[in-house]
Design a protein around this motif. Structure first.
Motif, short mmCIF file in Angstrom:
data_model
loop_
_atom_site.label_atom_id
_atom_site.label_comp_id
_atom_site.label_asym_id
_atom_site.label_seq_id
_atom_site.Cartn_x
_atom_site.Cartn_y
_atom_site.Cartn_z
N TRP A 160 -11.69 -12.11 -1.94
CA TRP A 160 -11.29 -10.82 -2.50
C TRP A 160 -10.29 -11.07 -3.62
O TRP A 160 -9.71 -12.14 -3.73
CB TRP A 160 -10.68 -9.90 -1.43
CG TRP A 160 -9.39 -10.36 -0.84
CD1 TRP A 160 -9.23 -11.30 0.15
CD2 TRP A 160 -8.07 -9.93 -1.20
NE1 TRP A 160 -7.90 -11.47 0.43
CE2 TRP A 160 -7.15 -10.64 -0.37
CE3 TRP A 160 -7.56 -9.00 -2.11
CZ2 TRP A 160 -5.78 -10.46 -0.46
CZ3 TRP A 160 -6.19 -8.82 -2.19
CH2 TRP A 160 -5.32 -9.54 -1.37
N GLN A 210 0.85 -1.19 0.00
CA GLN A 210 0.00 0.00 0.00
C GLN A 210 0.89 1.25 0.00
O GLN A 210 1.60 1.50 0.98
CB GLN A 210 -0.91 0.03 1.23
CG GLN A 210 -2.17 -0.80 1.07
CD GLN A 210 -1.99 -2.23 1.56
OE1 GLN A 210 -1.56 -2.45 2.67
NE2 GLN A 210 -2.31 -3.19 0.72
N MET A 229 -6.91 0.75 -6.08
CA MET A 229 -7.98 1.30 -5.25
C MET A 229 -7.42 1.99 -4.01
O MET A 229 -6.36 1.64 -3.50
CB MET A 229 -8.95 0.20 -4.81
CG MET A 229 -9.86 -0.31 -5.90
SD MET A 229 -11.10 -1.45 -5.21
CE MET A 229 -12.05 -1.82 -6.68
N GLU A 261 -12.03 2.46 -0.89
CA GLU A 261 -12.58 1.77 -2.05
C GLU A 261 -12.43 0.25 -1.93
O GLU A 261 -13.38 -0.49 -2.21
CB GLU A 261 -11.89 2.26 -3.32
CG GLU A 261 -12.30 3.65 -3.74
CD GLU A 261 -11.48 4.20 -4.88
OE1 GLU A 261 -11.94 5.14 -5.56
OE2 GLU A 261 -10.36 3.68 -5.13
N TRP A 262 -11.26 -0.23 -1.49
CA TRP A 262 -11.14 -1.69 -1.42
C TRP A 262 -11.87 -2.27 -0.22
O TRP A 262 -12.17 -3.46 -0.20
CB TRP A 262 -9.68 -2.14 -1.50
CG TRP A 262 -8.85 -2.16 -0.26
CD1 TRP A 262 -8.99 -2.99 0.80
CD2 TRP A 262 -7.72 -1.33 0.04
NE1 TRP A 262 -8.02 -2.73 1.75
CE2 TRP A 262 -7.22 -1.73 1.31
CE3 TRP A 262 -7.07 -0.30 -0.64
CZ2 TRP A 262 -6.12 -1.12 1.91
CZ3 TRP A 262 -5.97 0.29 -0.04
CH2 TRP A 262 -5.51 -0.11 1.21
N HIS A 263 -12.21 -1.44 0.76
CA HIS A 263 -13.05 -1.92 1.86
C HIS A 263 -14.52 -1.62 1.63
O HIS A 263 -15.35 -1.84 2.53
CB HIS A 263 -12.60 -1.27 3.18
CG HIS A 263 -11.31 -1.80 3.71
ND1 HIS A 263 -10.13 -1.10 3.68
CD2 HIS A 263 -10.99 -3.01 4.27
CE1 HIS A 263 -9.15 -1.82 4.20
NE2 HIS A 263 -9.64 -2.98 4.57
N ASP A 270 -8.61 -5.19 -6.97
CA ASP A 270 -8.35 -4.11 -6.02
C ASP A 270 -7.16 -3.22 -6.39
O ASP A 270 -7.01 -2.14 -5.80
CB ASP A 270 -8.10 -4.69 -4.62
CG ASP A 270 -9.36 -5.26 -3.99
OD1 ASP A 270 -10.45 -5.02 -4.54
OD2 ASP A 270 -9.26 -5.95 -2.96
#
Length: 255
Positions: free
Chosen positions: A82, A62, A90, A94-96, A87
């Motif tokens: 997932w 990240q 993102m 957004e990814w959560h 993802d």
């Protein structure tokens, strides 16, 4: 990763450093590699891919920019509902996005602010959980045809063997050069049959599932078979108070 493996398991891994000249030995995989740190051309593949191929679990990167975190890369083999490919790129929220309830009460707002303050040399970890049918590690959307139908195969007769509690040990490390965050995930599976051997664990699992909001049960993909699990566990839960913590509170496992 190399430094940690060499320090924690010196019988299996060796790392020798002479300035930028590094010598890495992975005895279990018979890898003996000399390379120049910072020069990707001295490795057989990209550095991140090279070392994560030798480590257990999943890893994502990240990057921190514009007061946010973005999924910029990763190496995964055991995704639970997932998709890294989906993802990629993102932002944190957004990814959560698919997670129910938590957004409304500000969980991810606070989590993002916490992670943005993560310091180098002070990693943190958390636990996450879901349930999986059969001892399958990869339950990614890309492979849904392989594992999705299993959810419809659970019966009162086979529930203890088929249903597995899946616990993820998630670790977050601030990286010293890029300032990105390395997010590692190690998955552990245990069958309902084995959970039942520990009185405290089977009672706690029953109470957690009974109190789980329907939105979360749906999000975790439990709705097809959860009634079979709770029905089986309910018969062995007398409602007595349980001690705090994860310790089993018993010295032996019944056969």
């Amino acid at each position: 990763i190399m430094q940690s493996l060499a320090a924690d398991y010196p019988e299996h891994f060796t790392l020798t450093r002479d300035g930028a000249n590094w010598h890495w030995v992975n005895h279990p995989l018979n890898i003996d590699q000399r390379f120049v740190f910072g020069d990707a051309s001295t490795l057989p593949c990209e550095p991140f891919e090279y070392i994560t191929r030798q480590a257990q679990g999943d890893f994502t990167l990240q990057d921190q920019r514009d007061h946010n975190l973005y999924v910029d890369g990763g190496m995964v083999t055991c995704q639970a509902d997932w998709s890294l490919e989906f993802d990629i790129g993102m932002s944190f929220h957004e990814w959560h996005g698919p997670v129910p309830l938590a957004h409304d009460i500000g969980v991810f707002d606070r989590a993002l602010q916490y992670l943005l303050r993560l310091q180098y040399g002070h990693p943190v970890r958390r636990l996450n959980w879901t349930m999986t049918i059969n001892p399958r590690m990869d339950t990614s959307p890309e492979n849904y045809p392989d594992w999705g139908p299993d959810r419809a195969t659970v019966t009162p007769e086979n529930v203890a063997q088929k249903v597995h509690l899946r616990v993820e040990l998630q670790t977050l490390f601030r990286l010293p050069r890029s300032n990105a965050i390395l997010f590692g995930i190690r998955c552990y599976l245990i069958s309902l049959q084995d959970i039942e051997r520990v009185e405290k664990w089977r009672k706690r699992l029953h109470r957690v599932l009974k109190s789980l909001p329907p939105e979360l049960a749906e999000y975790k993909g439990l709705t097809r078979y959860m009634a079979h699990v709770t029905s089986r566990l309910e018969a062995a839960d007398d409602g007595a108070p349980l001690s705090l913590g994860i310790q089993p509170d018993q010295s032996f496992l019944p056969t």
